[in-house]
Each structure stands twice: as C-alpha cells, then as structure tokens.
Design an enzyme around this catalytic site. Structure first.
Site, PDB file in Angstrom:
ATOM      1  N   ASP A 146       0.886 -20.571   8.921  1.00  0.00           N
ATOM      2  CA  ASP A 146       0.578 -20.619   7.483  1.00  0.00           C
ATOM      3  C   ASP A 146       1.682 -21.370   6.733  1.00  0.00           C
ATOM      4  OD1 ASP A 146       2.510 -18.673   7.647  1.00  0.00           O
ATOM      5  OD2 ASP A 146       1.391 -17.140   6.545  1.00  0.00           O
ATOM      6  N   SER A 147       2.656 -21.894   7.482  1.00  0.00           N
ATOM      7  CA  SER A 147       3.609 -22.851   6.892  1.00  0.00           C
ATOM      8  C   SER A 147       2.865 -24.112   6.447  1.00  0.00           C
ATOM      9  CB  SER A 147       4.714 -23.216   7.888  1.00  0.00           C
ATOM     10  OG  SER A 147       4.167 -23.560   9.145  1.00  0.00           O
ATOM     11  N   ASP A 179      -2.249 -18.423  12.595  1.00  0.00           N
ATOM     12  CA  ASP A 179      -1.721 -17.374  11.721  1.00  0.00           C
ATOM     13  C   ASP A 179      -2.847 -16.742  10.915  1.00  0.00           C
ATOM     14  OD1 ASP A 179       0.995 -16.990  12.049  1.00  0.00           O
ATOM     15  OD2 ASP A 179       1.569 -18.526  10.588  1.00  0.00           O
ATOM     16  N   LYS A 196      -1.726 -14.665  15.070  1.00  0.00           N
ATOM     17  CA  LYS A 196      -0.387 -14.120  14.816  1.00  0.00           C
ATOM     18  C   LYS A 196      -0.393 -13.374  13.486  1.00  0.00           C
ATOM     19  CE  LYS A 196       3.337 -16.835  13.789  1.00  0.00           C
ATOM     20  NZ  LYS A 196       3.686 -16.385  12.416  1.00  0.00           N
ATOM     21  N   GLU A 230       2.227 -10.915  10.815  1.00  0.00           N
ATOM     22  CA  GLU A 230       3.605 -10.548  10.488  1.00  0.00           C
ATOM     23  C   GLU A 230       3.725  -9.037  10.268  1.00  0.00           C
ATOM     24  OE1 GLU A 230       4.972 -12.834   7.108  1.00  0.00           O
ATOM     25  OE2 GLU A 230       4.584 -14.749   8.108  1.00  0.00           O
ATOM     26  N   GLU A 280      12.116 -14.355  13.822  1.00  0.00           N
ATOM     27  CA  GLU A 280      12.546 -15.401  12.883  1.00  0.00           C
ATOM     28  C   GLU A 280      13.828 -15.004  12.171  1.00  0.00           C
ATOM     29  OE1 GLU A 280       9.489 -17.012  10.349  1.00  0.00           O
ATOM     30  OE2 GLU A 280      10.924 -18.175   9.178  1.00  0.00           O
TER      31      GLU A 280
HETATM   32  O1  KIV Z   1       3.932 -20.385   9.783  1.00  0.00           O
HETATM   33  C1  KIV Z   1       4.763 -20.747  10.630  1.00  0.00           C
HETATM   34  O2  KIV Z   1       5.006 -21.953  10.840  1.00  0.00           O
HETATM   35  C2  KIV Z   1       5.476 -19.738  11.389  1.00  0.00           C
HETATM   36  C3  KIV Z   1       6.622 -20.185  12.244  1.00  0.00           C
HETATM   37  C4  KIV Z   1       7.774 -20.522  11.412  1.00  0.00           C
HETATM   38  C5  KIV Z   1       6.944 -19.202  13.293  1.00  0.00           C
HETATM   39  O3  KIV Z   1       5.152 -18.594  11.311  1.00  0.00           O
END
Ligand code: KIV
Length: 276
Positions: free
Chosen positions: A54-55, A93, A123, A125, A192
C-alpha cells in the site's frame, strides 16, 4: 500452485518455498511493484517475492501516508502485477480499514484480493488485535504475511516514522506478537524499522521467515520499495535505504534530451516517419 519445471517456465515460488528457504539458510529477496511493466522487469530479473504494497499510496498516488488507499485501488494495482509475473510469489497488502473492523470483513477483503487480483497471499499490519482475523483468513485457504514494528497504517497513532521497539517493553511485546502471528498461521512476517538485535532475536525464535526493512542483516530476507532502491525519488533517504541506480537522473536526462530534439526539429528524422 504448480511448481512443475517440465517446460522452460521457471519453477514458481510458493509460500512453502520461502519457508524452505529459511530452513536452508537461503536469503529471500523481496521488492514492491504496483504495475505490469515493473512487475515484469523484476520477475524476469529473478526476484523471489513481489509485494504489491500500500506504499502505492505514496509512490504511485502521491499521498503523504498509506491511509487513503482503498481495497479497489489495491485490487487494481495487484491485478496489473499478477498479469506480469511468471515466477515470483505475489503478495498484496490489505489496505487500512479493509480488515480492522471484523474478521468476516477481513476475509471478504482478502478474498477479493485473491479472486479478483490473483495474488497468492495477503499482508496485514499488526499483532495481538488481529490474531482472530489472521486465523479466519488462513482457515479459508488464503496465506497471510504479518507486519510488525513500524506499521505505517497506524501513523496517526504513533505520530512519527521513527524506529520502533527501542525500549524493552515494546520489544518484548513485538516478540510476543510475532509468536502469536506464527501460531495463527502466518507463513512469514515483515519487520519494519526496528533495532537489528531485536530482529535477529525474532528471526531466531520463529520457524517462519522474517523479511526486514530497516531491521538489519539477520532477517531471513529483505524488502525495499522499488522506487526508493532504483533512485526514482530524491527526497526519501532513510539510513536503511541503499540506492542501486539513479533512475531519477537517467529519466531527467532522457526527457531533457527529447525536449531539445523536438524543439530543434531533430526528432523525428526521415527514418522515424512514414512515407507518402
Ligand atoms: O507497503 C509497503 O511497501 C510495505 C513494505 C514497506 C514492507 O509494506
């Protein structure tokens, strides 16, 4: 997912493969990607795992945090990457508020990522508060990667992106959370921005692989955001980032060259146009 190697196609990386890599002491390489072209380049280069993170919120959409990302955005980005990839394990994510309310809603979100986008795993969090959610998703047959330490979706709770778990109490809580995530069925955990010693301890105490970002060399694998490691943006320079290229410089030079050629009527030349 088949791992057959009967053709010229490379053996696919599965969630089992990455667990076996830890057992064999082979480091796991992971990068983010958000679109077809980038996904294809890094898959063909031989990356083990691709995270559709989600970056994307920061590097693709230009938001300051990952909070605004929606499930529809993530399904779109993940589907673009999945269409490009032959070999790598693709993880998507789950964005903020697509899994925090109830385990049932989380399963529906994870199901969309798998059915509509085609990711191989999702993924999430967090630790203790999402354990029932992780179990529900795993029980439905969807592999889950955990994410502890700096969890950017909680930025407004933390108020800062500084290194996490530097004090004993938070470090002990992180170790407890990592064990809970493993027991709940996660096949791997991202760590992280935590002290390298703590990441090494977590890595030693778990049988599933840890993937570090700003978490030192003892993690079982490493992940970086592709735009950062390619040097596409100049204003993000955390200590953990190694830049492997200066794509910002290369692109700027190419675009300036093109502008010059257009203005000077050098482009297109005779060979670059059609007759008649
Ligand atoms: O969203 C993302 O890119 C991440 C990584 C930094 C692990 O969660």
């Amino acid at each position: 997912m088949s791992t057959q190697t009967g053709s010229n196609r490379p053996a696919k990386i599965t969630t089992q493969t990455v667990v076996e890599m830890k057992q064999k002491g082979e480091k796991i390489s992971m990068l983010t990607a958000y679109d077809f072209t980038m996904g294809k380049i890094i898959d063909e280069a031989g990356i083990d795992v691709i995270l559709v993170g989600d970056s994307a919120s920061n590097v693709m959409a230009g938001y300051e945090t990952t909070v605004p990302m929606t499930l529809d955005h993530m399904v779109y980005h993940a589907s673009c990457v999945v269409r490009a990839v032959d070999r790598a394990l693709v993880i998507g994510d789950l964005p903020f508020m697509s899994y925090q309310v109830t385990p049932k809603e989380a399963l529906i979100s994870a199901g969309r990522m798998m059915k509509e986008a085609g990711v191989h795993a999702v993924k999430l969090e967090g630790g203790k508060p999402i354990i029932d959610t992780v179990k529900k998703i795993v029980d439905a047959g969807i592999p889950v990667m955990g994410h502890l330490g700096l969890t950017p979706q909680s930025i407004y709770k933390f108020g800062t992106y500084k290194v996490r778990a530097q004090e004993d109490e938070e470090a002990e809580g992180l170790i407890r959370d990592a064990k809970l995530l493993e027991e709940a069925g996660c096949f791997s955990i991202v760590l992280e921005k935590i002290p390298a010693k703590l990441a090494a301890k977590v890595t030693e105490e778990l049988s599933i692989p840890t993937i570090g970002i700003g978490a030192g060399s003892e993690c079982d694998g490493q992940v970086l955001v592709i735009h950062d490691m390619l040097g596409m943006n100049k204003d993000f320079s955390p200590r953990f980032l190694r830049r492997y290229a200066d794509i910002h410089g290369v692109m700027t030079e190419a675009v300036q060259h093109y502008i010059k050629d257009v203005k000077s009527k050098d482009f297109p030349n005779k060979d670059e146009q059609y007759g008649g």
